[in-house]
Scaffold this motif. Structure first.
Motif: not given
Length: 167
Positions: A100-127
């Motif tokens: 879940x990204x709050x900035x376009x920079x975080x969308x384009x480059x994971x290293x630019x994600x800000x602290x409120x952005x969260x990342x989770x690894x999910x199964x494709x089938x689960x999603x």
């Protein structure tokens, strides 16, 4: 921070405003909120933090992203013309990194994600299963509130996606 998971829950808000849009205004694409919870953690901060969008269109965009997700391609679903995005990045043949990204920079480059952005690894089938489940509830709710909307082309498109991806 990356969390691995198997439990995903999407919730669309069926508020009084939602009902009014569907019943009184006969709106097939109501503006409402959505939360996504992964292993008890919300993708956008908390249960009270919903991401708003015209939900029929948003759900269609989420289904349009599925073929790319299945093919291990990165995909982005934009909410309400920004400033919120749901980013899917391949991990392996069965899982995807969902952020879940709050900035376009975080969308384009994971290293630019800000602290409120969260990342989770999910199964494709689960999603996919959870997206189908919540979309089915959404379509049923709209059609129960206003049966005339069942024939709208966009509601029909969601019904077709449900049939296509239902396990």
């Amino acid at each position: 921070m990356v969390n691995s998971t198997r439990e995903i829950h999407i919730q669309i808000r069926f508020t009084n405003r939602f009902r009014s849009q569907v019943v009184e205004k006969e709106d097939w694409n109501p503006l409402t909120g959505m939360t996504i919870e992964v292993d008890g953690t919300y993708v956008w901060r908390s249960a009270e933090t919903t991401v708003g969008d015209y939900m029929t269109g948003n759900l269609i965009r989420q289904f349009e992203a599925l073929p790319g997700i299945i093919r291990n391609e990165s995909q982005v679903v934009e909410y309400y013309d920004g400033p919120m995005w749901l980013v899917f990045e391949p991990v392996d043949s069965e899982t995807v990194r969902m952020s879940g990204c709050h900035t376009i920079g975080g969308v384009r480059d994971p290293s630019q994600r800000i602290p409120v952005d969260s990342t989770h690894v999910v199964t494709k089938n689960g999603w996919i299963s959870e997206l189908v489940r919540e979309t089915r509830e959404y379509v049923e709710t709209i059609c129960n509130l206003n049966p005339s909307l069942a024939d709208h082309p966009s509601i029909q498109t969601l019904s077709e996606y449900i049939s296509r991806y239902d396990e």
